[in-house]
Scaffold this motif. Structure first.
Motif, mmCIF file in Angstrom:
data_model
loop_
_atom_site.group_PDB
_atom_site.id
_atom_site.type_symbol
_atom_site.label_atom_id
_atom_site.label_comp_id
_atom_site.label_asym_id
_atom_site.label_seq_id
_atom_site.Cartn_x
_atom_site.Cartn_y
_atom_site.Cartn_z
ATOM 1 N N THR A 24 0.837 -1.198 0.000
ATOM 2 C CA THR A 24 0.000 0.000 0.000
ATOM 3 C C THR A 24 0.874 1.251 0.000
ATOM 4 O OG1 THR A 24 -1.555 -1.270 1.304
ATOM 5 C CG2 THR A 24 -1.958 1.074 1.168
ATOM 6 N N THR A 25 1.894 1.241 0.840
ATOM 7 C CA THR A 25 2.802 2.382 0.906
ATOM 8 C C THR A 25 3.461 2.605 -0.456
ATOM 9 O OG1 THR A 25 3.249 1.732 3.186
ATOM 10 C CG2 THR A 25 4.726 3.356 2.225
ATOM 11 N N LEU A 26 3.937 1.520 -1.055
ATOM 12 C CA LEU A 26 4.604 1.646 -2.351
ATOM 13 C C LEU A 26 3.639 2.183 -3.413
ATOM 14 C CD1 LEU A 26 7.058 1.177 -4.180
ATOM 15 C CD2 LEU A 26 6.197 -1.131 -4.582
ATOM 16 N N ASN A 144 11.787 -4.037 -0.468
ATOM 17 C CA ASN A 144 11.383 -2.828 0.254
ATOM 18 C C ASN A 144 11.933 -2.835 1.684
ATOM 19 O OD1 ASN A 144 9.922 -0.414 0.605
ATOM 20 N ND2 ASN A 144 8.163 -1.517 1.455
ATOM 21 N N LYS A 145 11.766 -1.756 2.372
ATOM 22 C CA LYS A 145 12.174 -1.608 3.777
ATOM 23 C C LYS A 145 13.675 -1.813 3.966
ATOM 24 C CE LYS A 145 7.662 -3.133 5.539
ATOM 25 N NZ LYS A 145 6.930 -3.665 6.667
ATOM 26 N N MET A 146 14.438 -1.375 2.984
ATOM 27 C CA MET A 146 15.896 -1.484 3.096
ATOM 28 C C MET A 146 16.401 -0.637 4.264
ATOM 29 S SD MET A 146 17.993 -3.377 1.574
ATOM 30 C CE MET A 146 19.562 -3.421 2.430
ATOM 31 N N ASP A 147 15.557 0.274 4.728
ATOM 32 C CA ASP A 147 15.940 1.159 5.841
ATOM 33 C C ASP A 147 15.682 0.519 7.205
ATOM 34 O OD1 ASP A 147 13.142 1.159 5.403
ATOM 35 O OD2 ASP A 147 12.951 2.975 6.624
ATOM 36 N N LYS A 148 15.064 -0.664 7.203
ATOM 37 C CA LYS A 148 14.678 -1.264 8.473
ATOM 38 C C LYS A 148 15.864 -1.995 9.101
ATOM 39 C CE LYS A 148 11.158 -4.513 9.729
ATOM 40 N NZ LYS A 148 10.056 -5.338 9.246
HETATM 41 P P1 GDP Z 1 0.841 -3.862 2.805
HETATM 42 O O1 GDP Z 1 0.128 -4.675 3.819
HETATM 43 O O2 GDP Z 1 1.787 -4.680 1.994
HETATM 44 O O3 GDP Z 1 -0.031 -2.978 1.974
HETATM 45 O O4 GDP Z 1 1.853 -2.923 3.631
HETATM 46 P P2 GDP Z 1 1.720 -1.406 4.093
HETATM 47 O O5 GDP Z 1 2.051 -0.495 2.975
HETATM 48 O O6 GDP Z 1 0.423 -1.244 4.796
HETATM 49 O O7 GDP Z 1 2.937 -1.322 5.095
HETATM 50 C C1 GDP Z 1 2.999 -2.107 6.252
HETATM 51 C C2 GDP Z 1 3.826 -1.413 7.310
HETATM 52 O O8 GDP Z 1 5.173 -1.306 6.861
HETATM 53 C C3 GDP Z 1 3.342 0.014 7.594
HETATM 54 O O9 GDP Z 1 3.462 0.245 8.969
HETATM 55 C C4 GDP Z 1 4.317 0.861 6.806
HETATM 56 O O10 GDP Z 1 4.473 2.128 7.370
HETATM 57 C C5 GDP Z 1 5.590 0.048 6.891
HETATM 58 N N1 GDP Z 1 6.478 0.298 5.747
HETATM 59 C C6 GDP Z 1 6.143 0.361 4.439
HETATM 60 N N2 GDP Z 1 7.212 0.639 3.680
HETATM 61 C C7 GDP Z 1 8.250 0.772 4.524
HETATM 62 C C8 GDP Z 1 9.647 1.070 4.343
HETATM 63 O O11 GDP Z 1 10.130 1.308 3.251
HETATM 64 N N3 GDP Z 1 10.412 1.058 5.458
HETATM 65 C C9 GDP Z 1 9.918 0.811 6.697
HETATM 66 N N4 GDP Z 1 10.770 0.827 7.720
HETATM 67 N N5 GDP Z 1 8.623 0.550 6.911
HETATM 68 C C10 GDP Z 1 7.789 0.532 5.840
#
Ligand code: GDP
Length: 552
Positions: A24-26, A144-148
């Motif tokens: 969703t975020t992407l 994704n989430k390479m920053d985590k």
């Molecule tokens: P979906 O279930 O795949 O649609 O995922 P969401 O977009 O709802 O993201 C799930 C969680 O991961 C949310 O709390 C986002 O804020 C977090 N999230 C998404 N992208 C990133 C990222 O690039 N880095 C980090 N650290 N968290 C992310």
């Protein structure tokens, strides 16, 4: 009026992921960068553009398969500088809604598979990946989430190779990981790009930082080898075992070819949340994923004689379109999402709904952008659009030109696994509930609505508890019906291989991948044995034979 964008410049894509991987975020970041929305909602505040329905907002998951039209002009690669139209189909990630994933996989041409770089491949990503395999969907991967904290690029690439049996080919290497993630090395260009912390914009191309040079060089060699396996031009660069000079464009062409032929999966990385890497991913979507015209013509059958016909994706062919999603909108009524496979569809045109054997007149047609609906006079081969005022249309129906009727391949809907009795609280509500259920059933072919002949109750059957919970929720929010709800029961479905059936006469299974399933074996009418087994994702809902003796 003729088409405004040539079909070669279309990309109809899905974004597929395990729940929480960041789909969703992407998607939002993509819509932001494609310039269609200005204020980004954050997922946790429950105000994202793609999550249309109230339930999704409350639950923070994406259920519907809304299509959104955007445009993008890549900065790099084969199509640099040329505007493209990207239609994004939002595929759900929750296991109860795999049926919706199937439905959108049917109408998209390519996909971005999103993984959480700290987790690598997760069970549900496997399920979706195999569905995409079945539908022959070319893919690119986004780590994704390479920053985590804990993000691990190499581990994630390795898990794509091992768990999915795919051929991942990194085209980028992250610079730093976790809180130190600052940019990417572009392996084709041999240049580093650093992301602006606030805007996510990549910097001008820079030298690859010294500590990453040898790793980048090794990965680039691996990339060239992968290209040589699919492309004669690149293979020809190895002369007497030595690699000759090779251009960026030659590699780009080979990567595109390999992706289209599904022999490799380009891998990119970033952090959608911080807007890092999204623009480069969009470039890759255009450069590597297919246009509708790159794919084989859609196949269907004539409605009466069941003779196979194909309809190539061009405007001069007879019109054919598939309804892949219905949504109900308070102001305009039922919105049918269509994929036009061939020909041109105009407002006011008479068409045949071949599955229902009914003539229809096409009402309004529109493209759904993230922030607006664009009404158009006509849509063309390759388009994904919304149509209003189609009477009695159901998901999976084909619309075709009157003179050339065709039924496009039937959508496949698995048998429901869970059943729930619902009862209205009053007679007045009873009628509203029946109307509501009829409409929800038309929208969602994986939902079955029947009347229990003994109790007179309405029985809902669906793909999982969450699926039915949402139906009940929608009855309340959209139809004002507070239904009394019984205990969910398992509804049997037979999904076992023929071989197992033969050996055990009759085996019935409930529950899908990632769930516990009760398996009942029967000889004649009598149950012979039953037990609970966990249905592994890798078996795609089919209980492997070796599990069966264990429950006897
Ligand atoms: P979906 O279930 O795949 O649609 O995922 P969401 O977009 O709802 O993201 C799930 C969680 O991961 C949310 O709390 C986002 O804020 C977090 N999230 C998404 N992208 C990133 C990222 O690039 N880095 C980090 N650290 N968290 C992310």
């Amino acid at each position: 009026m003729s088409r405004t964008t040539r079909i070669e410049r279309y990309r109809n894509i899905g974004i597929m992921a395990h729940i929480d991987a960041g789909k969703t975020t992407l998607t939002e970041r993509i819509l932001f960068f494609t310039g269609r929305i200005h204020a980004m909602g954050e997922v946790h505040t429950g105000s994202t553009e793609m999550d249309w329905m109230v339930q999704e907002k409350q639950r923070g998951i994406t259920i519907t398969s809304a299509a959104t039209t955007a445009s993008w002009k890549p900065e790099r690669g084969l199509f640099a500088g040329t505007p493209h139209r990207i239609n994004i189909l939002d595929t759900p990630g929750h296991v109860d809604f795999t049926i919706e994933v199937e439905r959108s996989l049917r109408v998209l041409d390519g996909a971005v598979a999103v993984f959480d770089a700290s987790q690598g491949v997760e069970p549900q990503s496997e399920t979706v990946w195999r569905q995409a395999d079945r539908h022959g969907v070319p893919r690119i991967a986004f780590l994704n989430k390479m920053d985590k904290v804990g993000a691990d690029f190499a581990m994630s690439v390795q898990s794509i190779r091992q768990r999915l049996g795919a051929n991942p080919v990194p085209v980028q290497l992250p610079i730093g990981a976790g809180p130190e993630f600052r940019g990417v090395v572009d392996l084709l260009r041999r240049r580093a790009f650093f992301f602006d912390e606030a805007s996510g914009e990549p910097s001008e191309a820079q030298e690859i930082p010294e500590p990453l040079r040898s790793e980048a060089a090794a990965l680039r060699l691996r990339l060239i080898e992968a290209c040589a396996e699919v492309d004669g031009t690149v293979l020809g660069k190895y002369v007497d075992g030595r690699l000759q000079e090779i251009t960026e464009e030659e590699l780009e062409r080979a990567l595109r070819l390999g992706t289209l032929q599904r022999q490799l999966v380009p891998v990119l990385t970033g952090a959608a949340f911080k807007k890092k890497g999204v623009q480069m991913l969009l470039d890759a979507v255009v450069n590597y994923l297919p246009a509708p015209s790159d794919l084989p013509a859609v196949e269907g059958v004539t409605p009466d004689t069941q003779v196979k016909v194909t309809r190539p994706a061009n405007d001069e062919e007879a019109m054919s379109a598939l309804v892949f999603k219905l949504m109900h909108d308070k102001s305009v009524g039922t919105i049918a999402f269509l994929r036009v496979y061939s020909g041109t569809l105009r407002t006011g045109m008479a068409v045949l709904n071949t599955r229902q054997q009914r003539r229809e007149r096409v009402g309004r047609l529109m493209f759904m952008h993230a922030n607006k609906r664009e009404e158009v006079e006509e849509v063309h081969a390759g388009d994904i659009c919304a149509a209003l005022n189609l009477r009695g249309v159901r998901t999976g129906d084909t619309l075709s030109a009157l003179e050339a009727p065709v039924v496009l391949e039937a959508l496949h809907f698995p048998e429901p696994v869970i059943q729930l009795a619902v009862e209205a609280r009053s007679r007045g509500e009873q009628q509203k509930m029946e109307e509501g259920l009829a409409r929800l059933g038309a929208e969602d072919p994986s939902l079955r609505v029947e009347v229990d002949s003994e109790t007179g109750q309405q029985l809902l059957s669906g793909m999982g508890e969450l699926h039915l919970e949402i139906v009940v929720d929608r009855l309340r929010t959209e139809y004002g019906v507070e239904a009394r709800v019984g205990q969910p029961k398992v509804a049997y479905r037979e999904t076992l291989r023929q071989k197992v059936r033969q050996d055990y006469r009759h085996v019935r299974q409930t529950g899908g991948p990632g769930q516990y399933a009760r398996v009942v074996m029967e000889v004649g009418p009598a149950p012979r044995g039953s037990g609970l087994v966990f249905v592994d994702d890798t078996h795609n809902g089919v209980i492997p034979k070796e599990f069966i003796p264990a429950i006897e």
